[in-house]
Design a protein around this motif. Structure first.
Motif, PDB file in Angstrom:
ATOM      1  N   MET A   1       6.420 -36.520  14.894  1.00  0.00           N
ATOM      2  CA  MET A   1       6.481 -35.467  13.878  1.00  0.00           C
ATOM      3  C   MET A   1       6.355 -36.101  12.499  1.00  0.00           C
ATOM      4  SD  MET A   1       6.837 -32.186  13.259  1.00  0.00           S
ATOM      5  CE  MET A   1       7.556 -31.466  14.754  1.00  0.00           C
ATOM      6  N   LYS A   2       5.505 -35.499  11.658  1.00  0.00           N
ATOM      7  CA  LYS A   2       5.328 -35.989  10.301  1.00  0.00           C
ATOM      8  C   LYS A   2       6.264 -35.242   9.362  1.00  0.00           C
ATOM      9  CE  LYS A   2       1.703 -37.165   6.990  1.00  0.00           C
ATOM     10  NZ  LYS A   2       0.248 -37.193   6.727  1.00  0.00           N
ATOM     11  N   TYR A   3       6.860 -35.980   8.423  1.00  0.00           N
ATOM     12  CA  TYR A   3       7.787 -35.384   7.472  1.00  0.00           C
ATOM     13  C   TYR A   3       7.278 -35.560   6.037  1.00  0.00           C
ATOM     14  CZ  TYR A   3      10.915 -35.329  11.484  1.00  0.00           C
ATOM     15  OH  TYR A   3      11.453 -35.104  12.712  1.00  0.00           O
ATOM     16  N   TYR A   4       7.670 -34.617   5.188  1.00  0.00           N
ATOM     17  CA  TYR A   4       7.279 -34.635   3.787  1.00  0.00           C
ATOM     18  C   TYR A   4       8.520 -34.479   2.913  1.00  0.00           C
ATOM     19  CZ  TYR A   4       2.694 -33.486   5.779  1.00  0.00           C
ATOM     20  OH  TYR A   4       1.532 -33.481   6.517  1.00  0.00           O
ATOM     21  N   ALA A   5       8.528 -35.177   1.796  1.00  0.00           N
ATOM     22  CA  ALA A   5       9.576 -34.999   0.791  1.00  0.00           C
ATOM     23  C   ALA A   5       9.101 -33.968  -0.228  1.00  0.00           C
ATOM     24  CB  ALA A   5       9.874 -36.320   0.103  1.00  0.00           C
ATOM     25  N   LEU A   6       9.992 -33.062  -0.600  1.00  0.00           N
ATOM     26  CA  LEU A   6       9.619 -31.969  -1.501  1.00  0.00           C
ATOM     27  C   LEU A   6      10.624 -31.860  -2.640  1.00  0.00           C
ATOM     28  CD1 LEU A   6       8.970 -29.183   1.174  1.00  0.00           C
ATOM     29  CD2 LEU A   6       7.341 -30.899   0.334  1.00  0.00           C
ATOM     30  N   ILE A   7      10.105 -31.573  -3.837  1.00  0.00           N
ATOM     31  CA  ILE A   7      10.970 -31.306  -4.990  1.00  0.00           C
ATOM     32  C   ILE A   7      10.428 -30.102  -5.751  1.00  0.00           C
ATOM     33  CG2 ILE A   7      11.982 -32.155  -7.138  1.00  0.00           C
ATOM     34  CD1 ILE A   7      11.508 -34.996  -6.146  1.00  0.00           C
ATOM     35  N   GLU A   8      11.284 -29.119  -5.941  1.00  0.00           N
ATOM     36  CA  GLU A   8      11.026 -28.043  -6.889  1.00  0.00           C
ATOM     37  C   GLU A   8      11.903 -28.351  -8.101  1.00  0.00           C
ATOM     38  OE1 GLU A   8      11.401 -23.157  -7.309  1.00  0.00           O
ATOM     39  OE2 GLU A   8      12.347 -24.216  -5.637  1.00  0.00           O
ATOM     40  N   ALA A   9      11.294 -28.918  -9.133  1.00  0.00           N
ATOM     41  CA  ALA A   9      12.042 -29.418 -10.284  1.00  0.00           C
ATOM     42  C   ALA A   9      12.033 -28.398 -11.404  1.00  0.00           C
ATOM     43  CB  ALA A   9      11.435 -30.732 -10.762  1.00  0.00           C
ATOM     44  N   GLY A  10      13.183 -27.819 -11.669  1.00  0.00           N
ATOM     45  CA  GLY A  10      13.297 -26.813 -12.714  1.00  0.00           C
ATOM     46  C   GLY A  10      14.160 -27.294 -13.861  1.00  0.00           C
ATOM     47  N   GLY A  11      14.154 -26.552 -14.932  1.00  0.00           N
ATOM     48  CA  GLY A  11      14.954 -26.911 -16.088  1.00  0.00           C
ATOM     49  C   GLY A  11      16.444 -26.767 -15.869  1.00  0.00           C
ATOM     50  N   THR A  12      16.831 -26.033 -14.820  1.00  0.00           N
ATOM     51  CA  THR A  12      18.248 -25.832 -14.503  1.00  0.00           C
ATOM     52  C   THR A  12      18.692 -26.678 -13.324  1.00  0.00           C
ATOM     53  OG1 THR A  12      18.114 -23.557 -15.313  1.00  0.00           O
ATOM     54  CG2 THR A  12      19.994 -24.106 -13.911  1.00  0.00           C
ATOM     55  N   LYS A  13      17.817 -26.800 -12.312  1.00  0.00           N
ATOM     56  CA  LYS A  13      18.186 -27.554 -11.109  1.00  0.00           C
ATOM     57  C   LYS A  13      16.948 -28.162 -10.462  1.00  0.00           C
ATOM     58  CE  LYS A  13      17.947 -23.497  -8.072  1.00  0.00           C
ATOM     59  NZ  LYS A  13      17.373 -22.609  -9.121  1.00  0.00           N
ATOM     60  N   PHE A  14      17.185 -29.231  -9.719  1.00  0.00           N
ATOM     61  CA  PHE A  14      16.174 -29.850  -8.861  1.00  0.00           C
ATOM     62  C   PHE A  14      16.513 -29.483  -7.424  1.00  0.00           C
ATOM     63  CE2 PHE A  14      14.679 -31.901 -12.452  1.00  0.00           C
ATOM     64  CZ  PHE A  14      13.770 -32.928 -12.207  1.00  0.00           C
ATOM     65  N   ASN A  15      15.604 -28.774  -6.771  1.00  0.00           N
ATOM     66  CA  ASN A  15      15.784 -28.403  -5.373  1.00  0.00           C
ATOM     67  C   ASN A  15      14.980 -29.389  -4.532  1.00  0.00           C
ATOM     68  OD1 ASN A  15      16.553 -27.010  -3.135  1.00  0.00           O
ATOM     69  ND2 ASN A  15      15.193 -25.272  -3.430  1.00  0.00           N
ATOM     70  N   CYS A  16      15.658 -30.185  -3.730  1.00  0.00           N
ATOM     71  CA  CYS A  16      15.027 -31.242  -2.941  1.00  0.00           C
ATOM     72  C   CYS A  16      15.122 -30.910  -1.463  1.00  0.00           C
ATOM     73  CB  CYS A  16      15.705 -32.581  -3.197  1.00  0.00           C
ATOM     74  SG  CYS A  16      15.682 -33.092  -4.930  1.00  0.00           S
ATOM     75  N   ALA A  17      14.102 -31.297  -0.707  1.00  0.00           N
ATOM     76  CA  ALA A  17      14.093 -30.954   0.712  1.00  0.00           C
ATOM     77  C   ALA A  17      13.208 -31.900   1.499  1.00  0.00           C
ATOM     78  CB  ALA A  17      13.625 -29.511   0.919  1.00  0.00           C
ATOM     79  N   ILE A  18      13.433 -31.902   2.807  1.00  0.00           N
ATOM     80  CA  ILE A  18      12.547 -32.542   3.776  1.00  0.00           C
ATOM     81  C   ILE A  18      11.957 -31.428   4.632  1.00  0.00           C
ATOM     82  CG2 ILE A  18      12.416 -34.028   5.809  1.00  0.00           C
ATOM     83  CD1 ILE A  18      12.775 -35.657   3.351  1.00  0.00           C
ATOM     84  N   ALA A  19      10.643 -31.469   4.795  1.00  0.00           N
ATOM     85  CA  ALA A  19       9.968 -30.481   5.647  1.00  0.00           C
ATOM     86  C   ALA A  19       9.100 -31.218   6.651  1.00  0.00           C
ATOM     87  CB  ALA A  19       9.105 -29.545   4.817  1.00  0.00           C
ATOM     88  N   ASN A  20       8.833 -30.549   7.780  1.00  0.00           N
ATOM     89  CA  ASN A  20       7.943 -31.151   8.767  1.00  0.00           C
ATOM     90  C   ASN A  20       6.550 -30.531   8.664  1.00  0.00           C
ATOM     91  OD1 ASN A  20       7.975 -28.686  10.174  1.00  0.00           O
ATOM     92  ND2 ASN A  20       9.530 -29.387  11.621  1.00  0.00           N
ATOM     93  N   GLU A  21       5.656 -31.003   9.511  1.00  0.00           N
ATOM     94  CA  GLU A  21       4.262 -30.560   9.448  1.00  0.00           C
ATOM     95  C   GLU A  21       4.082 -29.098   9.850  1.00  0.00           C
ATOM     96  OE1 GLU A  21       3.334 -32.604  13.800  1.00  0.00           O
ATOM     97  OE2 GLU A  21       2.687 -33.539  11.931  1.00  0.00           O
TER      98      GLU A  21
END
Length: 290
Positions: free
Chosen positions: A1-21
């Motif tokens: 399984m392939k994994y990806y690192a994700l960031i939704e970087a906002g001025g209030t918060k950074f939402n970080c996650a790991i997602a698969n393919e």
């Protein structure tokens, strides 16, 4: 399984996650946007922990607040440029994350990325031109044309489109006064009405004026881009009835000027996000997955 690192970087918060393919969010954590040093350090530590937990990755998608330098030929490519967010101007966030995590980083604005995710998997599928707008603390908009996010001289700044015909209130944007963000953002509503939007009653005139501003904004988007889909997201749009009122005002403003294709109208074009609250985070993934 392939994994990806994700960031939704906002001025209030950074939402970080790991997602698969398969686009499944495996793990998710949020960090307050404080100083660049503190926030980026927390983000790096989080992803290092995910690697130790077995979720190894070689690519990171970064859907980031801006303004950003998205010119790949620029010496400051991938940097936040002149932002009102204290201490974040000229932060080379792409390079810092690449060096700290030894991975490639794909970057775009948070709203461009969200528009791409809605195009790939959400409410804007099967379109040639689509727009995603977030109406929250600020107002931002991303544009996708033929499956590519729009990046020209810089990138779209739709939230700073000027709005006329709303004499009831005066906009509070420090740069442009009566722009969409200065009239209709959550921050603007709090300043104009002296109390936060969620505390305003259903019959408060603020909501009708909010719909009028957003309706005029959608008028401008329709005649500027001729989009087949305008997705309106963000916390302010959670207000019951606001989307419907916005469509009504957009129809009144356009005055039947646009001749729509068969079985098409603004009710089919202006919609809530198809991806719910995950448009931004899945936008980071959309930057990586073709």
């Amino acid at each position: 399984m392939k994994y990806y690192a994700l960031i939704e970087a906002g001025g209030t918060k950074f939402n970080c996650a790991i997602a698969n393919e398969n686009r499944q969010i495996i793990n998710e954590e949020r960090f307050a946007t404080t100083t660049p040093e503190e926030t980026i350090s927390q983000v790096v530590k989080y992803f290092e922990q995910q690697r130790k937990a077995g979720f190894d990755f070689s690519q990171l998608g970064l859907a980031c607040f801006g303004p950003l330098d998205l010119n790949s030929n620029s010496a400051s490519f991938g940097s936040i440029t002149s932002t009102p967010k204290p201490k974040w101007s000229n932060v080379d966030i792409k390079t810092q994350l690449e060096n700290a995590l030894s991975c490639s980083v794909a970057i775009d604005t948070d709203v461009n990325a969200a528009a791409l995710a809605e195009y790939k998997w959400g409410a804007s599928q099967s379109t040639n031109v689509n727009i995603y707008v977030t109406v929250g603390t600020g107002v931002g908009g991303g544009v996708v044309i033929n499956g590519q996010t729009l990046k020209g001289l810089v990138h779209p700044e739709l939230g700073h489109m000027l709005i006329s015909g709303v004499p009831e209130i005066k906009g509070v944007c420090p740069f442009h006064g009566n722009c969409v963000e200065g009239l209709a953002s959550g921050k603007a509503m709090s300043e104009i009405w002296q109390q936060p939007g969620p505390e305003l009653g259903d019959d408060h005139p603020a909501w009708d004026i909010e719909a009028k501003v957003l309706g005029n904004f959608c008028h401008n988007l329709m005649v500027s881009f001729s989009p087949q889909s305008i997705v309106l997201g963000g916390g302010v749009m959670a207000k019951t009835g606001l989307l419907e009122k916005t469509i009504d005002y957009a129809e009144q403003s356009l005055k039947n000027y646009i001749v729509f294709p068969y079985k098409q109208g603004l009710k089919q074009i202006i919609t809530p996000p198809g991806l719910g609250l995950h448009s931004g985070l899945l936008g980071a993934l959309a930057l990586l997955i073709e």
